[in-house]
Design an enzyme around this catalytic site. Sequence first.
Site, PDB file in Angstrom:
ATOM      1  N   LYS A 189      10.642  -1.714  17.795  1.00 25.85           N
ATOM      2  CA  LYS A 189      10.642  -2.994  18.506  1.00 25.85           C
ATOM      3  C   LYS A 189      12.082  -3.462  18.724  1.00 25.85           C
ATOM      4  O   LYS A 189      12.472  -3.817  19.815  1.00 25.85           O
ATOM      5  CB  LYS A 189       9.838  -4.014  17.689  1.00 25.85           C
ATOM      6  CG  LYS A 189       9.770  -5.381  18.311  1.00 25.85           C
ATOM      7  CD  LYS A 189       8.868  -6.299  17.478  1.00 25.85           C
ATOM      8  CE  LYS A 189       8.992  -7.733  17.930  1.00 25.85           C
ATOM      9  NZ  LYS A 189       8.218  -8.651  17.101  1.00 25.85           N
ATOM     10  N   GLU A 242      16.522   3.438   9.689  1.00 27.57           N
ATOM     11  CA  GLU A 242      15.736   4.654   9.460  1.00 27.57           C
ATOM     12  C   GLU A 242      15.379   5.332  10.778  1.00 27.57           C
ATOM     13  O   GLU A 242      15.547   6.542  10.954  1.00 27.57           O
ATOM     14  CB  GLU A 242      14.431   4.319   8.716  1.00 27.57           C
ATOM     15  CG  GLU A 242      14.601   3.905   7.264  1.00 27.57           C
ATOM     16  CD  GLU A 242      14.808   2.408   7.086  1.00 27.57           C
ATOM     17  OE1 GLU A 242      15.228   1.732   8.057  1.00 27.57           O
ATOM     18  OE2 GLU A 242      14.563   1.915   5.973  1.00 27.57           O
ATOM     19  N   GLY A 247       5.410  -6.527  14.441  1.00 25.91           N
ATOM     20  CA  GLY A 247       5.397  -5.084  14.193  1.00 25.91           C
ATOM     21  C   GLY A 247       4.053  -4.581  13.691  1.00 25.91           C
ATOM     22  O   GLY A 247       3.480  -3.623  14.225  1.00 25.91           O
ATOM     23  N   ARG A 248       3.519  -5.238  12.675  1.00 28.29           N
ATOM     24  CA  ARG A 248       2.266  -4.743  12.068  1.00 28.29           C
ATOM     25  C   ARG A 248       1.037  -5.092  12.905  1.00 28.29           C
ATOM     26  O   ARG A 248      -0.073  -4.709  12.551  1.00 28.29           O
ATOM     27  CB  ARG A 248       2.129  -5.278  10.651  1.00 28.29           C
ATOM     28  CG  ARG A 248       2.200  -6.790  10.539  1.00 28.29           C
ATOM     29  CD  ARG A 248       2.413  -7.221   9.095  1.00 28.29           C
ATOM     30  NE  ARG A 248       2.676  -8.643   8.955  1.00 28.29           N
ATOM     31  CZ  ARG A 248       3.851  -9.228   9.141  1.00 28.29           C
ATOM     32  NH1 ARG A 248       4.900  -8.521   9.512  1.00 28.29           N
ATOM     33  NH2 ARG A 248       4.005 -10.526   8.957  1.00 28.29           N
ATOM     34  N   GLU A 295       2.209  -7.490   3.993  1.00 30.63           N
ATOM     35  CA  GLU A 295       3.394  -8.005   4.673  1.00 30.63           C
ATOM     36  C   GLU A 295       3.057  -9.359   5.320  1.00 30.63           C
ATOM     37  O   GLU A 295       3.918 -10.201   5.505  1.00 30.63           O
ATOM     38  CB  GLU A 295       3.862  -7.004   5.733  1.00 30.63           C
ATOM     39  CG  GLU A 295       5.301  -7.215   6.153  1.00 30.63           C
ATOM     40  CD  GLU A 295       5.840  -6.112   7.038  1.00 30.63           C
ATOM     41  OE1 GLU A 295       5.428  -4.950   6.887  1.00 30.63           O
ATOM     42  OE2 GLU A 295       6.671  -6.416   7.892  1.00 30.63           O
ATOM     43  N   HIS A 339     -13.622  10.295  -8.149  1.00 33.36           N
ATOM     44  CA  HIS A 339     -13.309  11.287  -9.177  1.00 33.36           C
ATOM     45  C   HIS A 339     -11.959  11.009  -9.810  1.00 33.36           C
ATOM     46  O   HIS A 339     -11.397  11.879 -10.480  1.00 33.36           O
ATOM     47  CB  HIS A 339     -13.372  12.691  -8.577  1.00 33.36           C
ATOM     48  CG  HIS A 339     -14.766  13.041  -8.145  1.00 33.36           C
ATOM     49  ND1 HIS A 339     -15.644  13.727  -8.956  1.00 33.36           N
ATOM     50  CD2 HIS A 339     -15.450  12.719  -7.030  1.00 33.36           C
ATOM     51  CE1 HIS A 339     -16.803  13.846  -8.332  1.00 33.36           C
ATOM     52  NE2 HIS A 339     -16.716  13.235  -7.160  1.00 33.36           N
ATOM     53  N   LYS A 351      16.480  -4.365   4.545  1.00 30.52           N
ATOM     54  CA  LYS A 351      17.257  -3.718   5.604  1.00 30.52           C
ATOM     55  C   LYS A 351      18.748  -4.044   5.426  1.00 30.52           C
ATOM     56  O   LYS A 351      19.606  -3.181   5.504  1.00 30.52           O
ATOM     57  CB  LYS A 351      16.797  -4.201   6.988  1.00 30.52           C
ATOM     58  CG  LYS A 351      15.390  -3.729   7.379  1.00 30.52           C
ATOM     59  CD  LYS A 351      15.076  -4.106   8.834  1.00 30.52           C
ATOM     60  CE  LYS A 351      13.639  -3.790   9.207  1.00 30.52           C
ATOM     61  NZ  LYS A 351      13.286  -4.017  10.603  1.00 30.52           N
TER      62      LYS A 351
END
Length: 544
Positions: free
Chosen positions: A208, A214, A269-270, A355, A386, A506
């Site tokens: 965005k 990263e 973003g999310r 978030e 399990h 960040k």
Amino acid sequence: MTPAPLQDRPAWRALEAHVETIGQRHLRQLFEQDPERGRRLRAQAAGIYLDYSKNRITDETLKLLLQLARESNVAERRDAMFRGEHINVSEDRAVLHVALRMPRESSLVVDGVDVIGEVHAVLDRMADVATRVRSGQWRGFTGRSIKNVVNIGIGGSDLGPVMAYEALRFYSQRDLTFRFVSNVDSDDFVEAVRDLDADETLFIISSKTFTTVETLTNAHSARAWLLERLGDDAAVAKHFVAVSTNAEQVAAFGIDTANMFGFWDWVGGRYSMTSAIGLSTMLAIGPDAYAELLSGFHEMDEHFRLAPLEENLPVLMGLLGVWNRNFLGCTTVGVMPYDQYLKRLPAYLQQLTMESNGKHVTLEGVTVDYQTGPVYWGEPGTNGQHSFYQLIHQGTSIIPVDIIGFARSLNPLGDHHDILSANVFAQAEALAFGKTADEVRRDAGPERVIAHRVMEGNRPTNVLLAEVLTPKLLGSLIALYEHVVFTQGAIWGIDSFDQWGVELGKALASAIVPELTDVAPVLGHDSSTNALIEHYRKLNGRGS
Ligand code: G6Q
């Protein structure tokens, strides 16, 4: 009108008193007293059947929770979101991911602009690229068609795309390979591209802001990898597209802005998987199936917008979450999809929920004096059974679980699906009703292990059941959780749409990077951080 502080609202106070009387009542009793409970406490929308009868609630609890929603102005806040008001107060932005899935003929004016036309213009451009790549018309620099798509992005620019790709793999074009690179750890990029031919590979740089370290680090490595193999800067235009709101930085990176797909600051973003961030999804499943995905989102959006609160799935699930978190003291929520294609759903929901609602101040900036968002986690069933289900059944913490199942498999094979589905029902049943000492005694076994085998039960679950996993259903399911988060954020009075904690990380890491490479800068951190950096440098032979 601003609601009263949460704990002063009459419904909150009533719930505090109510939990004293009802909170400890066992689901066994509640079901015994009301044989129709399982048929009453359920709701349906957009193809999703929600059984919420195995929550530790009575009709009175529900009535009070709905009253709390009203006293908290949940509907008013929801309507303000749909009107495009700046409900993300700390960033002074509208919150309009719902606009991304509105039909072409609809209209929504945000800050004076009707955004639906722009949304569909981007969707059309995405469809054009998707069609050209999928049909082999899009040629790489050496004239070969594209066989591999690598999405580079992180957080909201990765988790939605990777989750959707995995979820909809059944519907994907199988001669295309999809990879997702998010971690700045070089292992991620190197492993993702090691068996790919550069001249058949298209990189989607999804960011965005186009400033995320990263993503830009991986994008630069991708460009170097490509140029090393194709040897000409002109290759970049044929092998890179960008999804971003930042045209300037995209151009500075060297991607032709003709190959850039934009979105808007009113898409968090999310909440961006239905923006151009969904390009990899559209490439995988094609524009038509992508349109179905959007229609599934929209159907749930409309349900959330229009259905009465007492029949409104996101509102009900949101309220039950508040009940579990604030009144029953549950600190985590498990999400267990009984569908292998949904294996990345828990990771996706972790970001969406945590978030959004991991916040400690109200919209007005006042520190809250109540709990907000719980930890979300999960794994596909039956694998979890399990391993960690033990703790859910017999541990000392109560962990509410959302169990997601489907009536039909996309890959029917013998009796696999009935075995899988039997576990959906059996787990919810066992968690609710447990096993008493008398019941254990009826089975064979020594008396001394009776206590170990007793299962208390009274563990709450929501069971979500749908016919089959389709693009449309996935859309509705994700929108459901988006609006659950919204409902809870509205009750807690927090900003579910900012992420200052992420921004902090960040900034901090950027400051330390040069200190790792420079042999003798003055380290101004605490003694622990200084010692760790010194040791890191020593291990790298960079002096102390
Ligand atoms: C999501 C967050 C965060 C964001 C990433 C990537 O709501 O803001 O996860 O999506 O930090 O940001 P960019 O897309 O700007 O690279």
